[in-house]
Every structure is written in structure tokens, then in C-alpha cells.
Write an enzyme that holds these catalytic residues in place. Structure first.
Site, mmCIF file in Angstrom:
data_model
loop_
_atom_site.group_PDB
_atom_site.id
_atom_site.type_symbol
_atom_site.label_atom_id
_atom_site.label_comp_id
_atom_site.label_asym_id
_atom_site.label_seq_id
_atom_site.Cartn_x
_atom_site.Cartn_y
_atom_site.Cartn_z
ATOM 1 N N CYS A 1 -6.049 1.961 5.837
ATOM 2 C CA CYS A 1 -6.702 0.727 6.290
ATOM 3 C C CYS A 1 -6.120 0.333 7.645
ATOM 4 O O CYS A 1 -5.190 0.965 8.149
ATOM 5 C CB CYS A 1 -6.488 -0.382 5.263
ATOM 6 S SG CYS A 1 -4.774 -0.970 5.163
ATOM 7 N N GLU B 1 1.029 3.864 1.869
ATOM 8 C CA GLU B 1 1.563 4.260 3.168
ATOM 9 C C GLU B 1 2.725 3.362 3.598
ATOM 10 O O GLU B 1 3.725 3.858 4.115
ATOM 11 C CB GLU B 1 0.461 4.224 4.243
ATOM 12 C CG GLU B 1 -0.717 5.126 3.959
ATOM 13 C CD GLU B 1 -1.842 4.461 3.170
ATOM 14 O OE1 GLU B 1 -2.977 4.960 3.272
ATOM 15 O OE2 GLU B 1 -1.603 3.464 2.457
ATOM 16 N N HIS C 1 0.848 -1.184 0.000
ATOM 17 C CA HIS C 1 0.000 0.000 0.000
ATOM 18 C C HIS C 1 0.887 1.239 0.000
ATOM 19 O O HIS C 1 2.046 1.192 0.440
ATOM 20 C CB HIS C 1 -0.902 0.015 1.232
ATOM 21 C CG HIS C 1 -1.965 -1.032 1.220
ATOM 22 N ND1 HIS C 1 -3.039 -1.018 2.085
ATOM 23 C CD2 HIS C 1 -2.132 -2.143 0.449
ATOM 24 C CE1 HIS C 1 -3.811 -2.056 1.850
ATOM 25 N NE2 HIS C 1 -3.282 -2.758 0.861
#
Length: 151
Positions: A84, A56, A54
Site C-alpha cells: 500500500c 512489510e 502491516h
């Protein structure tokens, strides 16, 4: 919204657009320390065959390498979409000071929408959160991406 938040969120949006053009869910993130970007990431799970790739996570990895430390105390993470649960947990583990995100993720959000992981009293670290910076633009990017997939 301050101009610094706006500027760094714009950089994250550029990364998100790159991810979208590559067929990934369009999310981008930058990690900032003392006014300088030390980590960048865009969703790359498909390209890397990695469910943890992801935006991040990739930005945190780059920032950790730049600082040569797994603890990222004092940094701000800017991301286009509410992280998330996996990413929110990583932000806490890294001891990120502040999170700025654009749009909420009503289905999977680990910060505000579904869970309040980053400022939970159950954990040993809390993160200051600012949400909604360029929120409409971030939400529109996600919406149009998924609409194009349904056609």
C-alpha cells in the site's frame, strides 16, 4: 523468476497463511540481505490494535533492529501483495534496494496499481521492482480469504 526469489516468496507466503489463520488479511513479508532473512512480518493490525502493523512494516522494523540502522541499503523485500502507499513510502524511506511482490493490489496498491511511489522521479530514492513471483498463488490466497468472509 530466479530460484532465490521463489524461495523467499515462499517464506513470505507461509507468513501470509499464518496471518490468514489468525483472521488477518493474509499478507507476509521477508527482508533479505546477502541471502539471509533479517526481517519477517505478517499482517497483525487486528492482533496489535495497530493500523500500521502491516507485514512489510513489521518486517522492516525487525530488519532495522537486526542491523541497528534505520537505513536498509542493499536489502530486498519480498511480499505476497503489492504494498500500500504507507508501506511503499516506508520502503523508500528505508532505502530498500529491491522489492519483489506476488500479486497486485488493484484497490490500494502503492507500487504499480494505483501509485508508482517506489520509482517516482519526485522522490530521492528509487527501488527496483520485480512483480508476479508466485503471483497466482498469492492472488488466490487473498481471493479465498475475502470470499470466506462474505459467506
Amino acid at each position: 523468476m530466479n530460484s532465490e526469489d521463489d524461495s523467499f516468496l515462499l517464506q513470505a507466503l507461509d507468513l501470509a497463511r499464518e496471518a490468514g489463520r489468525a483472521g488477518e488479511v493474509p499478507v507476509g513479508a521477508v527482508v533479505v540481505l546477502d541471502g539471509a532473512v533479517i526481517g519477517r512480518g505478517k499482517n497483525s493490525s487486528i492482533a496489535l490494535n495497530d493500523p500500521t502493523a502491516h507485514a512489510e512494516i513489521l518486517a522492516l522494523r525487525e530488519a532495522s533492529a537486526a542491523l541497528r540502522n534505520y537505513r536498509l541499503e542493499g536489502v530486498t523485500v519480498y511480499t505476497t501483495l503489492e504494498p500500500c502507499v504507507m508501506c511503499a513510502g516506508a520502503l523508500v524511506a528505508a532505502r530498500v534496494a529491491r522489492l519483489v511482490f506476488g500479486a497486485r493490489d488493484l484497490r490500494f496498491g502503492g507500487v504499480r496499481s494505483k501509485f508508482g511511489l517506489v520509482d517516482s522521479s519526485l522522490l530521492n530514492h528509487r527501488i527496483q521492482v520485480t512483480e508476479g513471483v508466485r503471483g497466482a498463488e498469492c492472488a488466490e490466497l487473498i481471493r479465498t480469504f475475502f470470499e470466506s468472509r462474505r459467506d
